[in-house]
Design a protein around this motif. Structure first.
Motif, mmCIF file in Angstrom:
data_model
loop_
_atom_site.group_PDB
_atom_site.id
_atom_site.type_symbol
_atom_site.label_atom_id
_atom_site.label_comp_id
_atom_site.label_asym_id
_atom_site.label_seq_id
_atom_site.Cartn_x
_atom_site.Cartn_y
_atom_site.Cartn_z
ATOM 1 N N LEU A 190 5.200 28.701 1.954
ATOM 2 C CA LEU A 190 3.955 29.055 1.757
ATOM 3 C C LEU A 190 2.910 28.488 3.002
ATOM 4 N N ARG A 191 2.326 29.544 3.370
ATOM 5 C CA ARG A 191 1.297 29.254 4.474
ATOM 6 C C ARG A 191 -0.271 29.490 3.646
ATOM 7 N N VAL A 192 -1.049 28.523 4.031
ATOM 8 C CA VAL A 192 -2.411 28.406 3.318
ATOM 9 C C VAL A 192 -3.135 29.513 4.179
ATOM 10 N N ASP A 199 0.943 -1.413 -0.014
ATOM 11 C CA ASP A 199 0.065 -0.072 0.014
ATOM 12 C C ASP A 199 0.846 1.204 0.097
ATOM 13 N N TYR A 252 9.514 10.382 -4.695
ATOM 14 C CA TYR A 252 8.558 11.551 -4.767
ATOM 15 C C TYR A 252 9.097 12.603 -5.945
ATOM 16 N N PRO A 253 8.288 13.323 -6.703
ATOM 17 C CA PRO A 253 8.722 14.127 -7.536
ATOM 18 C C PRO A 253 9.360 15.126 -6.925
ATOM 19 N N PHE A 289 2.262 6.009 -7.495
ATOM 20 C CA PHE A 289 1.413 7.044 -7.918
ATOM 21 C C PHE A 289 1.989 8.383 -8.054
ATOM 22 N N ALA A 290 2.605 8.840 -7.096
ATOM 23 C CA ALA A 290 3.266 9.752 -6.824
ATOM 24 C C ALA A 290 4.270 10.290 -8.005
ATOM 25 N N LEU A 350 7.323 26.452 -2.444
ATOM 26 C CA LEU A 350 6.229 25.790 -1.315
ATOM 27 C C LEU A 350 6.698 25.808 -0.010
ATOM 28 N N ASP A 351 8.051 25.676 0.240
ATOM 29 C CA ASP A 351 8.457 25.331 1.500
ATOM 30 C C ASP A 351 7.894 26.553 2.526
ATOM 31 N N ASN A 364 1.253 4.270 -3.091
ATOM 32 C CA ASN A 364 1.449 5.733 -2.940
ATOM 33 C C ASN A 364 2.332 6.267 -3.666
ATOM 34 N N SER A 414 10.203 18.878 -5.563
ATOM 35 C CA SER A 414 8.801 19.656 -4.997
ATOM 36 C C SER A 414 9.397 21.021 -5.337
ATOM 37 N N MET A 455 -4.391 -1.891 -0.297
ATOM 38 C CA MET A 455 -4.214 -0.578 -0.981
ATOM 39 C C MET A 455 -5.453 0.189 -1.045
ATOM 40 N N SER A 456 -5.632 1.493 -1.178
ATOM 41 C CA SER A 456 -6.740 2.084 -1.441
ATOM 42 C C SER A 456 -7.415 1.559 -2.775
ATOM 43 N N LEU A 491 -8.862 3.494 -4.890
ATOM 44 C CA LEU A 491 -8.493 4.043 -5.892
ATOM 45 C C LEU A 491 -7.133 3.905 -6.405
#
Lengths: 279, 279
Positions: A276-278, A56, A266-267, A63-64, A273-274, A60, A269, A93-94, A96
């Motif tokens: 970034l605050r939402v 699982d 993982y791709p 997929f990434a 984005l490091d 993940n 990044s 696995m999910s 999805l």
């Protein structure tokens, strides 16, 4: 598996085939063997569960990463455990994360095309895992056993499959093919269980017994098809499958190893984005 | 759930909508409510696991029965937990037993047809369970928020959806629609977590923040769409989803109840099979 076990390559020596037309006898492979077992059934079951969870996590990441597609082919006679493998190995696995395709006899529009037409449509996309419950290999088994293909036509199909699978491999699809190998006696018991269990009897079809009578012809057709289509880009693994736990243990181990060898990541990044605050 | 809880119908009174254009305010439904919780988180989690296993058994019976098709629609904003629901509620079913469809923005060939064309192709067949991760409801949300549909066109789409879903219902499809309802604050936290977790950052898209800025417009579009398409044949359930455990508990409970009300049964068996021995 306990650490004292021999390395995977050695364990698979007599079960994995990656070279076409290497001499091998299906009958020489013991359906009751348990090369991957640690000896204790409860431990083996716990190992399968742990592997299913690892798969699982790997899914993940797969997929990434999106550099590969994974096609898993499950072949085997009735009751050989294809559905059970889906549940035991892929069940954590999910929903999805894995797409299963159950192949039936082709429909009329499907028969109006070449036998790989409908297969091509269901192949995994980048980052996707597709598991075929039966596959295009049925097309070099059923019509062969029923005398609908001449030896020349059959050989042509083997070559067409190899070329098709090479295209897929060259364009990023990792292909892993498993033949679930059970004994005649084990199948008898499982069909009888299906009949005797009121929650399973609906699965029973009288056609199952007709196919069962062609046992030897199917063993021979499997042996030939596997020998002819065991390639470096799409090897076959013969799974001793009289034991359901061992079957799942072996398949999950081979898949985990295969996924690990892809060196998934993982791709990269975006450094923006490091910080970034939402809002 | 402990036996002392009120009956399901009562628990759902303010969350399930089966009558079009009944007045309701999405904002009045508390995203942090836990009407289905027994109070203890560990107990709730155990209840979800037990329900997921019960749903697996019901799925087997549903497939054997073959009188119905089941369509489950999962709608909700980014991070509202659609993927998590798939894993938590449907994750114990055999991968063969449930087909998930993740809907993205329509492709060019899809846009060349009416908006229900691609949906129709992916609907469940007899005995099948299909779960839509997003759905045709995106077509009365995204273009509405982005001002691409006039109020008249939007109303026309609501009516088209209701008619389409009635066709499905009349021909054996059981439709269960869930809206996963989270707070603005909860979404901010989840998006931030996605950014901060290196194994999840690849899921982050800058478009997520654009959509987040349209929060109020989406809440309004959801409220209108749900009010207009809550029908007796395809009711909506609004799921307070700030708590992931509660979300799964509520959805699994509603689904189990729905499946039980179908009075599923194994198909009648041929008495001749009673004495059949497999050779």
């Amino acid at each position: 598996m306990p650490a004292r076990q021999p390395p995977l390559k050695q364990l698979l020596a007599n079960h994995q085939f990656a070279k076409p037309n290497r001499e091998f006898k299906l009958a020489a492979i013991d359906t009751a063997a348990k090369p991957f077992s640690g000896g204790d059934k409860a431990d083996d079951k716990a190992a399968v569960d742990a592997l299913a969870l690892e798969l699982d996590t790997l899914q993940n990441l797969f997929f990434a990463d999106r550099r590969f597609k994974l096609l898993v082919v499950l072949q085997g006679l009735d009751t050989s455990g294809k559905d059970g493998t889906l549940r035991g190995v892929f069940g954590r696995m999910s929903p999805l994360g894995v797409r299963t395709v159950g192949w039936k006899a082709p429909t009329e529009p499907e028969r109006a095309h070449d036998f790989l037409w409908r297969i091509h449509q269901q192949l995994p996309a980048a980052g996707e895992i597709a598991v075929f419950n039966r596959s295009h290999y049925e097309d070099v088994l059923v019509p062969v056993v029923n005398g609908q293909l001449s030896p020349r036509q059959t050989s042509q199909r083997y070559a067409q499959i190899n070329d098709f699978e090479r295209l897929l491999s060259e364009t990023g699809t990792v292909i892993v093919k498993f033949m679930l190998h059970i004994s005649n006696k084990e199948q008898r018991q499982r069909l009888q269980d299906r009949l005797d269990d009121p929650t399973k009897r609906w699965k029973f079809q009288s056609g199952d017994l007709t196919v069962r009578k062609q046992w030897d012809a199917y063993q021979q057709a499997y042996q030939r098809a596997i020998a002819a289509t065991a390639t470096a880009w799409a090897p076959w693994t013969i799974v001793p499958a009289d034991s359901k736990t061992h079957r799942n243990l072996m398949i999950a181990t081979v898949l985990k190893d295969q996924l690990q060898r892809l060196k998934l990541r993982y791709p990269p990044s975006d450094p923006a984005l490091d910080r970034l605050r939402v809002e």
